[in-house]
Design an enzyme around this catalytic site. Structure first.
Site, mmCIF file in Angstrom:
data_model
loop_
_atom_site.group_PDB
_atom_site.id
_atom_site.type_symbol
_atom_site.label_atom_id
_atom_site.label_comp_id
_atom_site.label_asym_id
_atom_site.label_seq_id
_atom_site.Cartn_x
_atom_site.Cartn_y
_atom_site.Cartn_z
ATOM 1 N N ASP A 1 0.867 -1.185 0.000
ATOM 2 C CA ASP A 1 0.000 0.000 0.000
ATOM 3 C C ASP A 1 0.901 1.232 0.000
ATOM 4 O O ASP A 1 1.022 1.949 0.975
ATOM 5 C CB ASP A 1 -0.885 -0.017 1.251
ATOM 6 C CG ASP A 1 -1.728 1.247 1.368
ATOM 7 O OD1 ASP A 1 -2.238 1.527 2.470
ATOM 8 O OD2 ASP A 1 -1.849 1.981 0.344
ATOM 9 N N SER A 2 1.583 1.416 -1.130
ATOM 10 C CA SER A 2 2.593 2.483 -1.187
ATOM 11 C C SER A 2 2.060 3.712 -1.906
ATOM 12 O O SER A 2 1.008 3.673 -2.543
ATOM 13 C CB SER A 2 3.802 1.973 -1.975
ATOM 14 O OG SER A 2 3.455 1.921 -3.349
HETATM 15 N N1 SAM Z 1 -3.454 4.328 -0.649
HETATM 16 C C1 SAM Z 1 -2.503 5.302 -0.999
HETATM 17 C C2 SAM Z 1 -2.255 5.254 -2.493
HETATM 18 O O1 SAM Z 1 -2.687 4.266 -3.131
HETATM 19 O O2 SAM Z 1 -1.728 6.196 -3.054
HETATM 20 C C3 SAM Z 1 -1.214 5.055 -0.218
HETATM 21 C C4 SAM Z 1 -1.434 5.358 1.169
HETATM 22 S S1 SAM Z 1 -0.121 5.029 2.277
HETATM 23 C C5 SAM Z 1 -0.254 6.443 3.254
HETATM 24 C C6 SAM Z 1 1.375 5.233 1.410
HETATM 25 C C7 SAM Z 1 2.586 5.074 2.303
HETATM 26 O O3 SAM Z 1 3.690 4.514 1.597
HETATM 27 C C8 SAM Z 1 3.106 6.405 2.890
HETATM 28 O O4 SAM Z 1 2.793 6.451 4.257
HETATM 29 C C9 SAM Z 1 4.622 6.371 2.626
HETATM 30 O O5 SAM Z 1 5.377 6.845 3.721
HETATM 31 C C10 SAM Z 1 4.830 4.878 2.374
HETATM 32 N N2 SAM Z 1 6.061 4.547 1.647
HETATM 33 C C11 SAM Z 1 6.549 5.134 0.521
HETATM 34 N N3 SAM Z 1 7.726 4.553 0.177
HETATM 35 C C12 SAM Z 1 7.980 3.577 1.102
HETATM 36 C C13 SAM Z 1 9.026 2.618 1.291
HETATM 37 N N4 SAM Z 1 10.078 2.556 0.457
HETATM 38 N N5 SAM Z 1 8.929 1.760 2.336
HETATM 39 C C14 SAM Z 1 7.872 1.813 3.196
HETATM 40 N N6 SAM Z 1 6.835 2.707 3.068
HETATM 41 C C15 SAM Z 1 6.900 3.567 2.037
#
Ligand code: SAM
Length: 276
Positions: free
Chosen positions: A155-156
């Site tokens: 879910d990134s």
């Molecule tokens: N549902 C949303 C979408 O589809 O766009 C995504 C929501 S969720 C808040 C996305 C999360 O991915 C963020 O909190 C961000 O910090 C995290 N994220 C981005 N890159 C990452 C990585 N390399 N490892 C772990 N988390 C990551």
């Protein structure tokens, strides 16, 4: 006039929402984080000026990322969420009594901190005893995990900034190693109107690693184009072959047993993206 937030979904197109107030805004170590109250969608989390989740339509995304793979697996016990710091996928995972442990690995602790404060209906289950929250890079966590998980959900954010590596073939190969022998995973793979090349590439990469690879969709009004896709890769279990007796009643507002199967029926221009 009032304040309006506009997300440019392409150079020439975007969506705009009336903002009642800004709860919080900061540049974290990884991304720009804004938490705003909108007139139409309730509180809304923005990262790098992109809508991540809103109180009004979040249930669609979170239910479809969680329940499709969890009902596809016959008995999911240990589950991983990469990203997902707003806590919505975790909330849905905990509706499955078979789940003993749910690990969330998000790179940015500020997302969890402000989601708990301003999105309690979404983030409220992050402190459940079955949940372990780690602030770390999901790419590294996956590389360090061997046969550890039954189901993994990615879910990134979109493939920009810290999330670029999470859309690579190397990452999907790492997921295969991190899964148990009958494990499966799902990743959000953006929209077919503006990101068709990304979907085609990811589907092809996953299909070269996982014997069962499928694409499904959902309608998410505040996401680019409103039509969102999810790519599922599985070592054994097929989401289209889930037996009737596997389903049990859970409280949902979008996901149903019938929609589980219907969400894999794709419009032709989307199905064409899965063709070799
Ligand atoms: N549902 C949303 C979408 O589809 O766009 C995504 C929501 S969720 C808040 C996305 C999360 O991915 C963020 O909190 C961000 O910090 C995290 N994220 C981005 N890159 C990452 C990585 N390399 N490892 C772990 N988390 C990551």
């Amino acid at each position: 006039m009032g304040l309006w937030f506009t997300e440019k979904q392409t150079e020439n197109f975007g969506i705009t929402a009336k903002v009642n107030r800004t709860h919080h805004t900061e540049q974290t170590d990884f991304q720009k984080l804004d938490m705003v109250e909108t007139a139409e969608w309730g509180n809304m989390l923005l990262l790098d000026d992109m809508v991540m989740t809103t109180e009004k339509d979040e249930f669609v995304y979170h239910e479809m990322v969680a329940h499709v793979p969890l009902f596809t697996h016959p008995n999911p016990k240990k589950v991983l969420v990469v990203g997902g710091g707003d806590g919505g996928v975790i909330r849905e995972i905990l509706k499955h009594p078979s789940v003993e442990k749910a690990v969330l690995v998000d790179i940015d602790g500020k997302v969890m901190e402000y989601s708990k404060k301003y999105l309690p209906t979404i983030a409220g289950k992050l402190s459940d005893p079955r949940v372990e929250v780690r602030v770390a890079d999901g790419f590294v966590h996956i590389a360090e995990s061997k046969k550890a998980y039954d189901v993994i959900m990615v879910d990134s954010t979109e493939p920009v900034g810290p999330a670029v590596n999470l859309f690579t073939k190397g990452f999907y190969a790492g997921i295969a190693n991190a899964l148990k022998d009958d494990g499966l995973f799902v990743a959000q793979t953006d929209n077919p109107w503006f990101k068709s090349d990304l979907i085609r590439q990811v589907f092809q990469d996953v299909a070269e690693i996982f014997p069962v690879t499928r694409l499904y969709t959902a309608n998410i009004p505040t996401y680019p184009s409103g039509l969102w896709t999810f790519t599922l890769g599985s070592k054994i279990h097929d989401p289209l072959k889930v037996k009737e007796e596997r389903f049990f009643d859970i409280e949902t507002k979008y996901y149903t047993k019938d929609l589980h199967f219907a969400s894999f029926v794709l419009p032709k221009f989307v199905k064409d993206l899965t063709d070799k």
